[in-house]
Design an enzyme around this catalytic site. Sequence first.
Site, PDB file in Angstrom:
ATOM      1  N   TYR A   1      -2.069  -0.629  10.880  1.00 20.36           N
ATOM      2  CA  TYR A   1      -2.154  -1.297   9.566  1.00 20.36           C
ATOM      3  C   TYR A   1      -0.928  -0.947   8.720  1.00 20.36           C
ATOM      4  CZ  TYR A   1      -3.348  -1.775   4.604  1.00 20.36           C
ATOM      5  OH  TYR A   1      -3.305  -2.056   3.249  1.00 20.36           O
TER       6      TYR A   1
ATOM      7  N   LYS B   1       2.156  -3.310   7.315  1.00 20.20           N
ATOM      8  CA  LYS B   1       2.474  -3.470   5.889  1.00 20.20           C
ATOM      9  C   LYS B   1       3.914  -3.014   5.614  1.00 20.20           C
ATOM     10  CE  LYS B   1       0.156  -4.685   2.903  1.00 20.20           C
ATOM     11  NZ  LYS B   1      -0.178  -6.016   2.351  1.00 20.20           N
TER      12      LYS B   1
ATOM     13  N   THR C   1       0.826  -1.214   0.000  1.00 14.14           N
ATOM     14  CA  THR C   1       0.000   0.000   0.000  1.00 14.14           C
ATOM     15  C   THR C   1       0.858   1.262   0.000  1.00 14.14           C
ATOM     16  OG1 THR C   1      -1.453   1.274   1.448  1.00 14.14           O
ATOM     17  CG2 THR C   1      -0.118  -0.354   2.517  1.00 14.14           C
ATOM     18  N   ASP C   2       0.264   2.356  -0.469  1.00 12.88           N
ATOM     19  CA  ASP C   2       0.963   3.648  -0.386  1.00 12.88           C
ATOM     20  C   ASP C   2       0.973   4.179   1.054  1.00 12.88           C
ATOM     21  OD1 ASP C   2      -1.751   4.262  -0.193  1.00 12.88           O
ATOM     22  OD2 ASP C   2      -1.689   5.930  -1.618  1.00 12.88           O
ATOM     23  N   GLU C   3       0.160   3.559   1.927  1.00 14.58           N
ATOM     24  CA  GLU C   3       0.068   4.081   3.299  1.00 14.58           C
ATOM     25  C   GLU C   3       1.379   3.917   4.069  1.00 14.58           C
ATOM     26  OE1 GLU C   3      -3.672   3.234   5.252  1.00 14.58           O
ATOM     27  OE2 GLU C   3      -4.672   2.992   3.327  1.00 14.58           O
TER      28      GLU C   3
ATOM     29  N   ASP D   1     -13.149  12.248  14.403  1.00 17.40           N
ATOM     30  CA  ASP D   1     -12.121  11.846  13.446  1.00 17.40           C
ATOM     31  C   ASP D   1     -11.460  10.523  13.863  1.00 17.40           C
ATOM     32  OD1 ASP D   1     -10.621  12.027  11.182  1.00 17.40           O
ATOM     33  OD2 ASP D   1      -9.629  13.905  11.708  1.00 17.40           O
ATOM     34  N   ARG D   2     -10.925   9.817  12.871  1.00 14.33           N
ATOM     35  CA  ARG D   2     -10.120   8.608  13.119  1.00 14.33           C
ATOM     36  C   ARG D   2      -8.849   9.021  13.851  1.00 14.33           C
ATOM     37  NH1 ARG D   2      -8.387   5.606   7.687  1.00 14.33           N
ATOM     38  NH2 ARG D   2     -10.261   4.360   7.978  1.00 14.33           N
TER      39      ARG D   2
ATOM     40  N   GLY E   1      -5.136   9.466  14.569  1.00 15.04           N
ATOM     41  CA  GLY E   1      -3.944   9.501  13.705  1.00 15.04           C
ATOM     42  C   GLY E   1      -4.272   9.520  12.220  1.00 15.04           C
TER      43      GLY E   1
END
Length: 363
Positions: free
Chosen positions: A162, A166, A137-139, A294-295, A297
């Site tokens: 997550y 990754k 992922t780009d995350e 908000d989520r 982080g």
Amino acid sequence: MKNPRTVLVTGGCGFIGANFIRLVARTFPHWRLINLDKLTYAGNLTNLKDMEEGETYRFIKGDICDAALVDEIFSGEVIDTVVHFAAESHVDRSITGPAEFVQTNIVGTFTLLESARHHWLEKKLVGGQPVFLHVSTDEVYGSLGETGLFRETTAYDPRSPYSASKASSDHLANAYFHTYGVPVMITNCSNNYGPYQFPEKLIPLIFHNCLEGRKLPVYGDGKQIRDWLYVGDHCQAIVEVLEKGSVGHCYNIGGNNEKENIEVVELICDILDEKLDLLPSGASRRSLITFVTDRLGHDRRYAIDSTKIKDTVGWQPKVTFEEGIRMTIDWYLDNREWVNRVIDGSYAEYYHNMYDNKKNIGQ
Ligand code: NAD
Ligand code: TYD
């Protein structure tokens, strides 16, 4: 003509894996696909219900962390290609329960790499030119400010459990290439959308809630940006990297479709208002939009520079966001029983708890 591949696909019953298996079955009908999937809440056999087991397709229910099982698959089949999708993939779940992410994403990837090393390099049990494609992922790159793009050279800076898991698996894959010579390639892709996406991710969740007349939870100010890519384009990119990529390389894959979350949510409302009746109150579906806490982080912006894959492999996205979102909505409208099936039973309870209680949006 090249020999057909024997591919171990992990996580083939999930969103992207199922789309990949369908694409390969259509375009390379002689490849043998071995789909290893644990069937977590995110994996569904119905995603591949028309794939018949036989010469070219085999399904194995199992865990990528199970070293004995993975070894048995590598010993029993002459695998030359691994396309590794299996993962815990939902950021919100990684915040409430990170342990599974460490286990599957890190230990599972390690287990597969070890088996590939052992069978391909030590026992020389391999049909053709082997390749291990690790789908990431780009995350892993963290969060961008208002400008800039993620490039293959961007330093890793993961911020959620997550993305950290990754990133760890990417590092292991790279380490197995540099240390042992396992022929690894890594793809780092932006946010996907399209058919068979589990209705916990933004686009199918908003669609599903719209149809049920439920509130549409938008985190924070809704101005976070994601670079959306149609899943078919992602799967095509993976095929092209397998065929034309170089081992030891990573490839960023993006859609050139930067959108604020609120824009995406409003567009889905507008398309559904156009295709279906308005809400019973006569209001637009936009009236269901509810800004919620908000989520933790929450990454602000992701955007990909796909120059490398374009210049070296010759891939670029074909589907614009406007086309892709309409195709996706049409697919979900035509496959409503799919959504109902994948969220029934114990998941329905989780879903209602999460979206009513955790986000405090009530009905
Ligand atoms: P998904 O959650 O829809 O599917 C994951 C699949 O893996 C499911 O079928 C699940 O049953 C299986 N699985 C989970 N744990 C397993 C285990 N221990 N052993 C065997 N199988 C297991 O995920 P997705 O959206 O299809 O993502 C696939 C891959 O692509 C992931 O590695 C993800 O990190 C990556 N990715 C996803 C996106 C996206 O937008 N969805 C973007 C970039 C990269
Ligand atoms: P998501 O689909 O979970 O993907 P990711 O976290 O991997 O980017 O979320 C996409 C964006 O939408 C992200 O910025 C979080 C936001 N979002 C909401 O605003 N509301 C929601 O209910 C969900 C699931 C996501």
